[in-house]
Design an enzyme around this catalytic site. Structure first.
Site, PDB file in Angstrom:
ATOM      1  N   LYS A 168     -11.062 -37.761  -4.920  1.00 56.15           N
ATOM      2  CA  LYS A 168     -10.714 -39.107  -5.413  1.00 56.15           C
ATOM      3  C   LYS A 168      -9.401 -39.092  -6.205  1.00 56.15           C
ATOM      4  O   LYS A 168      -8.559 -39.955  -6.018  1.00 56.15           O
ATOM      5  CB  LYS A 168     -11.823 -39.675  -6.318  1.00 56.15           C
ATOM      6  CG  LYS A 168     -13.110 -40.005  -5.595  1.00 56.15           C
ATOM      7  CD  LYS A 168     -14.039 -40.862  -6.451  1.00 56.15           C
ATOM      8  CE  LYS A 168     -14.483 -40.205  -7.742  1.00 56.15           C
ATOM      9  NZ  LYS A 168     -15.321 -38.993  -7.564  1.00 56.15           N
ATOM     10  N   ARG A 188     -20.066 -46.088 -11.394  1.00 53.78           N
ATOM     11  CA  ARG A 188     -20.846 -44.912 -11.022  1.00 53.78           C
ATOM     12  C   ARG A 188     -22.338 -45.196 -11.070  1.00 53.78           C
ATOM     13  O   ARG A 188     -23.137 -44.300 -10.752  1.00 53.78           O
ATOM     14  CB  ARG A 188     -20.549 -43.780 -11.989  1.00 53.78           C
ATOM     15  CG  ARG A 188     -19.819 -42.605 -11.335  1.00 53.78           C
ATOM     16  CD  ARG A 188     -19.228 -41.826 -12.430  1.00 53.78           C
ATOM     17  NE  ARG A 188     -19.025 -40.458 -12.224  1.00 53.78           N
ATOM     18  CZ  ARG A 188     -17.802 -39.906 -12.388  1.00 53.78           C
ATOM     19  NH1 ARG A 188     -16.758 -40.658 -12.591  1.00 53.78           N
ATOM     20  NH2 ARG A 188     -17.672 -38.619 -12.315  1.00 53.78           N
ATOM     21  N   ARG A 227     -11.098 -25.515  -7.774  1.00 51.40           N
ATOM     22  CA  ARG A 227     -10.240 -26.510  -8.420  1.00 51.40           C
ATOM     23  C   ARG A 227      -9.675 -25.998  -9.751  1.00 51.40           C
ATOM     24  O   ARG A 227     -10.393 -25.413 -10.554  1.00 51.40           O
ATOM     25  CB  ARG A 227     -11.066 -27.782  -8.659  1.00 51.40           C
ATOM     26  CG  ARG A 227     -10.225 -28.958  -9.076  1.00 51.40           C
ATOM     27  CD  ARG A 227     -10.835 -30.214  -8.592  1.00 51.40           C
ATOM     28  NE  ARG A 227     -11.822 -30.719  -9.538  1.00 51.40           N
ATOM     29  CZ  ARG A 227     -12.274 -31.958  -9.532  1.00 51.40           C
ATOM     30  NH1 ARG A 227     -11.846 -32.813  -8.626  1.00 51.40           N
ATOM     31  NH2 ARG A 227     -13.164 -32.344 -10.402  1.00 51.40           N
ATOM     32  N   ARG A 255     -11.624 -26.660 -15.224  1.00 47.52           N
ATOM     33  CA  ARG A 255     -12.279 -27.578 -16.159  1.00 47.52           C
ATOM     34  C   ARG A 255     -13.688 -27.081 -16.462  1.00 47.52           C
ATOM     35  O   ARG A 255     -14.378 -26.602 -15.573  1.00 47.52           O
ATOM     36  CB  ARG A 255     -12.361 -28.971 -15.525  1.00 47.52           C
ATOM     37  CG  ARG A 255     -11.350 -29.941 -16.095  1.00 47.52           C
ATOM     38  CD  ARG A 255     -11.264 -31.198 -15.271  1.00 47.52           C
ATOM     39  NE  ARG A 255     -12.552 -31.825 -14.989  1.00 47.52           N
ATOM     40  CZ  ARG A 255     -12.695 -32.879 -14.211  1.00 47.52           C
ATOM     41  NH1 ARG A 255     -11.647 -33.432 -13.635  1.00 47.52           N
ATOM     42  NH2 ARG A 255     -13.872 -33.405 -13.979  1.00 47.52           N
ATOM     43  N   ARG A 305     -23.713 -32.283 -11.778  1.00 45.71           N
ATOM     44  CA  ARG A 305     -22.957 -33.513 -11.492  1.00 45.71           C
ATOM     45  C   ARG A 305     -23.301 -34.057 -10.107  1.00 45.71           C
ATOM     46  O   ARG A 305     -23.373 -35.262  -9.899  1.00 45.71           O
ATOM     47  CB  ARG A 305     -21.460 -33.248 -11.608  1.00 45.71           C
ATOM     48  CG  ARG A 305     -21.011 -33.036 -13.049  1.00 45.71           C
ATOM     49  CD  ARG A 305     -19.604 -32.516 -13.136  1.00 45.71           C
ATOM     50  NE  ARG A 305     -18.615 -33.487 -12.761  1.00 45.71           N
ATOM     51  CZ  ARG A 305     -17.373 -33.188 -12.370  1.00 45.71           C
ATOM     52  NH1 ARG A 305     -16.987 -31.935 -12.298  1.00 45.71           N
ATOM     53  NH2 ARG A 305     -16.535 -34.146 -12.051  1.00 45.71           N
TER      54      ARG A 305
END
Ligand code: AMP
Length: 228
Positions: A18, A91, A130, A163, A174
């Site tokens: 996203k 969300r 990531r 992160r 998540r």
């Protein structure tokens, strides 16, 4: 309608790309990029009252309470005069309903809900790779989008980090939260007509092209305008 007034909601599970697509599309169509995760991270970094309130939820990979998010988004959208793209909001069903209410009250509507489709096993693989730059927010992937120099941001040369909430256990948490609370939004919006999907597992450039084709068609259909 011109591209500058577009209002887009970008949906997709964590790791679907996203952020990357939002940056590309906002640049192309001159839209404000409203990313609730980035807004919260900035509040946490600045140690504001809001930051202190949300940091624990974020570390645990669970959602910040609807009221807190809704209030922040309403303030942000209220401050914008042109078009925008929402990334990471809504969300939950209740956030989507709140956004609908706010849009109706302002006499506007969402022009496009764009869902980035992605199989969950691909997500876990992608998120493990990531890395992001805490200084400028640029996002990389050691497999699919590596920086030119390992561990260093191409844009500002800052050190790249993983992160906290991209670590394996939190990613799985998540994803569970996404399945429970966010995936049902696709069905909610699908029934509304302005809903489109692109395959998020394709290379990033191809996803952007697919999304741009949808947006150009939308713009051409409304006013004969086409952005290039
Ligand atoms: P993101 O960068 O979009 O994955 O967001 C990081 C974290 O910020 C999430 O795991 C949540 O804790 C919080 N967050 C971001 N957007 C929302 C939202 N719309 N509703 C609730 N929590 C959110």
């Amino acid at each position: 309608m011109s591209a500058a007034n577009l209002r887009i909601v970008l949906l997709g599970c964590p790791g679907a790309g996203k952020g990357t697509q939002a940056s590309a599309l906002c640049g192309r169509y001159g839209l404000a990029h409203v990313a609730t995760g980035d807004l919260f991270r900035a509040e946490v970094a600045a140690k504001t009252a809001l930051g202190l309130k949300v940091s624990d939820y974020m570390k645990r990979g669970v959602l910040v309470p609807d009221e807190t998010v809704n209030e922040m988004v309403a303030g942000k959208l209220g401050s914008l005069s042109g078009g925008w793209l929402l990334d990471g909001f809504p969300r939950t069903l209740s956030q989507a309903q709140e956004l609908d209410k706010a849009m109706k009250a302002g006499g506007g509507r969402i022009d496009l809900i764009l869902n980035l489709r992605m199989p969950p096993e691909e997500v876990v693989r992608r998120m493990a790779g990531r890395r992001s730059c805490p200084a400028c927010g640029e996002v990389y992937n050691i497999e699919s989008r590596p920086p030119k120099i390992e561990g260093k941001c191409d844009k500002c040369a800052g050190p790249l980090l993983q992160r906290e909430d991209d670590k394996d256990a939190t990613v799985r948490k998540r994803l569970m939260v996404y399945e429970d609370l966010t995936r049902p939004l696709a069905a909610y919006y699908r029934s509304e007509g302005a809903f489109e999907e692109v395959d998020g597992s394709l290379p990033a450039d191809e996803v952007t092209q697919g999304a741009a084709r949808i947006i150009d068609r939308l713009l051409a259909g409304r006013s004969g305008f086409s952005a290039g």
